[in-house]
Design a protein around this motif. Structure first.
Motif, PDB file in Angstrom:
ATOM      1  N   TYR A  25       0.815  -1.212   0.000  1.00 48.86           N
ATOM      2  CA  TYR A  25       0.000   0.000   0.000  1.00 48.86           C
ATOM      3  C   TYR A  25       0.854   1.271   0.000  1.00 48.86           C
ATOM      4  N   ALA A  26       2.140   1.144  -0.230  1.00 50.33           N
ATOM      5  CA  ALA A  26       3.054   2.289  -0.132  1.00 50.33           C
ATOM      6  C   ALA A  26       2.673   3.410  -1.087  1.00 50.33           C
ATOM      7  N   SER A  27       2.286   3.072  -2.296  1.00 49.12           N
ATOM      8  CA  SER A  27       1.931   4.124  -3.256  1.00 49.12           C
ATOM      9  C   SER A  27       0.667   4.863  -2.821  1.00 49.12           C
ATOM     10  N   LEU A  28      -0.297   4.147  -2.309  1.00 49.73           N
ATOM     11  CA  LEU A  28      -1.524   4.781  -1.812  1.00 49.73           C
ATOM     12  C   LEU A  28      -1.225   5.679  -0.608  1.00 49.73           C
ATOM     13  N   LEU A  29      -0.427   5.165   0.316  1.00 51.03           N
ATOM     14  CA  LEU A  29      -0.065   5.960   1.493  1.00 51.03           C
ATOM     15  C   LEU A  29       0.707   7.216   1.100  1.00 51.03           C
ATOM     16  N   MET A  30       1.631   7.087   0.168  1.00 51.82           N
ATOM     17  CA  MET A  30       2.403   8.246  -0.272  1.00 51.82           C
ATOM     18  C   MET A  30       1.488   9.269  -0.941  1.00 51.82           C
ATOM     19  N   GLY A  31       0.552   8.818  -1.740  1.00 50.28           N
ATOM     20  CA  GLY A  31      -0.378   9.731  -2.394  1.00 50.28           C
ATOM     21  C   GLY A  31      -1.250  10.476  -1.406  1.00 50.28           C
ATOM     22  N   VAL A  32      -1.793   9.761  -0.422  1.00 57.97           N
ATOM     23  CA  VAL A  32      -2.660  10.396   0.572  1.00 57.97           C
ATOM     24  C   VAL A  32      -1.856  11.361   1.442  1.00 57.97           C
ATOM     25  N   SER A  33      -0.678  10.924   1.894  1.00 56.67           N
ATOM     26  CA  SER A  33       0.115  11.802   2.762  1.00 56.67           C
ATOM     27  C   SER A  33       0.606  13.032   2.004  1.00 56.67           C
ATOM     28  N   ASN A  34       0.969  12.886   0.735  1.00 62.10           N
ATOM     29  CA  ASN A  34       1.372  14.061  -0.050  1.00 62.10           C
ATOM     30  C   ASN A  34       0.197  14.992  -0.304  1.00 62.10           C
ATOM     31  N   CYS A  35      -0.991  14.435  -0.470  1.00 64.91           N
ATOM     32  CA  CYS A  35      -2.182  15.268  -0.660  1.00 64.91           C
ATOM     33  C   CYS A  35      -2.445  16.102   0.601  1.00 64.91           C
ATOM     34  N   ILE A  36      -2.352  15.460   1.753  1.00 66.61           N
ATOM     35  CA  ILE A  36      -2.551  16.181   3.014  1.00 66.61           C
ATOM     36  C   ILE A  36      -1.438  17.208   3.211  1.00 66.61           C
ATOM     37  N   ALA A  37      -0.217  16.849   2.846  1.00 65.62           N
ATOM     38  CA  ALA A  37       0.919  17.764   3.020  1.00 65.62           C
ATOM     39  C   ALA A  37       0.855  18.962   2.073  1.00 65.62           C
ATOM     40  N   THR A  38       0.038  18.894   1.054  1.00 66.96           N
ATOM     41  CA  THR A  38      -0.106  20.005   0.115  1.00 66.96           C
ATOM     42  C   THR A  38      -1.002  21.109   0.677  1.00 66.96           C
ATOM     43  N   ILE A  39      -1.859  20.768   1.619  1.00 71.31           N
ATOM     44  CA  ILE A  39      -2.805  21.743   2.180  1.00 71.31           C
ATOM     45  C   ILE A  39      -2.096  22.978   2.749  1.00 71.31           C
ATOM     46  N   PRO A  40      -1.020  22.826   3.533  1.00 72.10           N
ATOM     47  CA  PRO A  40      -0.342  24.045   4.013  1.00 72.10           C
ATOM     48  C   PRO A  40       0.187  24.924   2.875  1.00 72.10           C
ATOM     49  N   GLY A  41       0.618  24.325   1.795  1.00 72.78           N
ATOM     50  CA  GLY A  41       1.080  25.120   0.660  1.00 72.78           C
ATOM     51  C   GLY A  41      -0.033  25.902  -0.011  1.00 72.78           C
ATOM     52  N   ILE A  42      -1.248  25.409   0.125  1.00 70.95           N
ATOM     53  CA  ILE A  42      -2.403  26.113  -0.438  1.00 70.95           C
ATOM     54  C   ILE A  42      -2.870  27.221   0.502  1.00 70.95           C
ATOM     55  N   VAL A  43      -2.832  26.938   1.802  1.00 69.67           N
ATOM     56  CA  VAL A  43      -3.347  27.870   2.806  1.00 69.67           C
ATOM     57  C   VAL A  43      -2.341  28.968   3.151  1.00 69.67           C
ATOM     58  N   SER A  44      -1.051  28.653   3.105  1.00 70.59           N
ATOM     59  CA  SER A  44      -0.043  29.589   3.612  1.00 70.59           C
ATOM     60  C   SER A  44      -0.004  30.947   2.906  1.00 70.59           C
ATOM     61  N   PRO A  45      -0.217  31.075   1.610  1.00 72.04           N
ATOM     62  CA  PRO A  45      -0.207  32.421   1.032  1.00 72.04           C
ATOM     63  C   PRO A  45      -1.267  33.345   1.645  1.00 72.04           C
ATOM     64  N   SER A  46      -2.434  32.803   1.934  1.00 63.22           N
ATOM     65  CA  SER A  46      -3.484  33.623   2.564  1.00 63.22           C
ATOM     66  C   SER A  46      -3.105  34.016   3.978  1.00 63.22           C
ATOM     67  N   VAL A  47      -2.529  33.070   4.727  1.00 69.64           N
ATOM     68  CA  VAL A  47      -2.116  33.356   6.098  1.00 69.64           C
ATOM     69  C   VAL A  47      -1.002  34.407   6.103  1.00 69.64           C
ATOM     70  N   VAL A  48      -0.014  34.241   5.222  1.00 65.50           N
ATOM     71  CA  VAL A  48       1.085  35.207   5.149  1.00 65.50           C
ATOM     72  C   VAL A  48       0.550  36.575   4.736  1.00 65.50           C
ATOM     73  N   GLY A  49      -0.398  36.604   3.827  1.00 64.29           N
ATOM     74  CA  GLY A  49      -0.997  37.874   3.417  1.00 64.29           C
ATOM     75  C   GLY A  49      -1.687  38.594   4.558  1.00 64.29           C
ATOM     76  N   GLN A  50      -2.285  37.826   5.472  1.00 58.79           N
ATOM     77  CA  GLN A  50      -2.936  38.429   6.635  1.00 58.79           C
ATOM     78  C   GLN A  50      -1.919  38.894   7.682  1.00 58.79           C
ATOM     79  N   LEU A  51      -0.818  38.133   7.825  1.00 57.27           N
ATOM     80  CA  LEU A  51       0.183  38.471   8.833  1.00 57.27           C
ATOM     81  C   LEU A  51       1.098  39.619   8.397  1.00 57.27           C
ATOM     82  N   VAL A  52       1.431  39.663   7.131  1.00 60.63           N
ATOM     83  CA  VAL A  52       2.377  40.672   6.629  1.00 60.63           C
ATOM     84  C   VAL A  52       1.572  41.771   5.938  1.00 60.63           C
ATOM     85  N   GLN A  53       1.173  42.750   6.721  1.00 63.76           N
ATOM     86  CA  GLN A  53       0.392  43.864   6.182  1.00 63.76           C
ATOM     87  C   GLN A  53       1.287  45.033   5.767  1.00 63.76           C
TER      88      GLN A  53
END
Length: 143
Positions: A25-53
């Motif tokens: 199941y290594a390929s499935l686990l890697m796919g799911v964990s990479n998908c979850i790990a991508t969320i911070p990369g999607i959210v972080s620009p908005s967070v940085v935009g709010q923090l760095v005014q």
């Protein structure tokens, strides 16, 4: 530069962990964990935009402290809960067979045909309804 190098060490540590805990199941686990790990990369620009005014150094310090905290939290969770042992849910009847193409001549309905029982003038279908010699020619490969 140093952070990238340390990040490479982290990748070499956890990316093979999927193979250790559940090889089939290594390929499935890697796919799911990479998908979850991508969320911070999607959210972080908005967070940085709010923090760095006002683009002040103190605002950027906060961004880097948050990133460091997230990395530290993840490392602690991994150190406490990670395992390299095969998981019970991943145990199964998967068998790995290591062989070369020369070990077996042809498969039949019941499995692998033993060596030494090769038929003369073996033929194979080419996919266009015609039969062809078993030898592979250069035309069999896409260039």
């Amino acid at each position: 530069t140093v952070a990238i190098g340390v990040g490479g060490l982290a990748w070499s540590g956890f990316s093979v962990n999927h193979l250790d805990i559940a090889p089939q199941y290594a390929s499935l686990l890697m796919g799911v964990s990479n998908c979850i790990a991508t969320i911070p990369g999607i959210v972080s620009p908005s967070v940085v935009g709010q923090l760095v005014q006002h683009k002040l150094a103190t605002e950027w310090e906060m961004v880097f402290f948050i990133a460091a905290g997230i990395y530290l939290f993840g490392a602690i969770i991994y150190a406490v809960f990670a395992s390299g042992e095969l998981q019970s849910w991943a145990e199964g009847s998967v068998q790995y067979v290591l062989c070369s193409d020369e070990d077996y001549s042809e498969t039949d309905k019941e499995g692998i045909k033993p060596d030494g029982e090769e038929e003369e003038n073996e033929m194979r279908e080419t996919g266009d309804g015609k039969e062809d010699d078993k030898e592979t020619s250069d035309s069999d490969f896409v260039k």
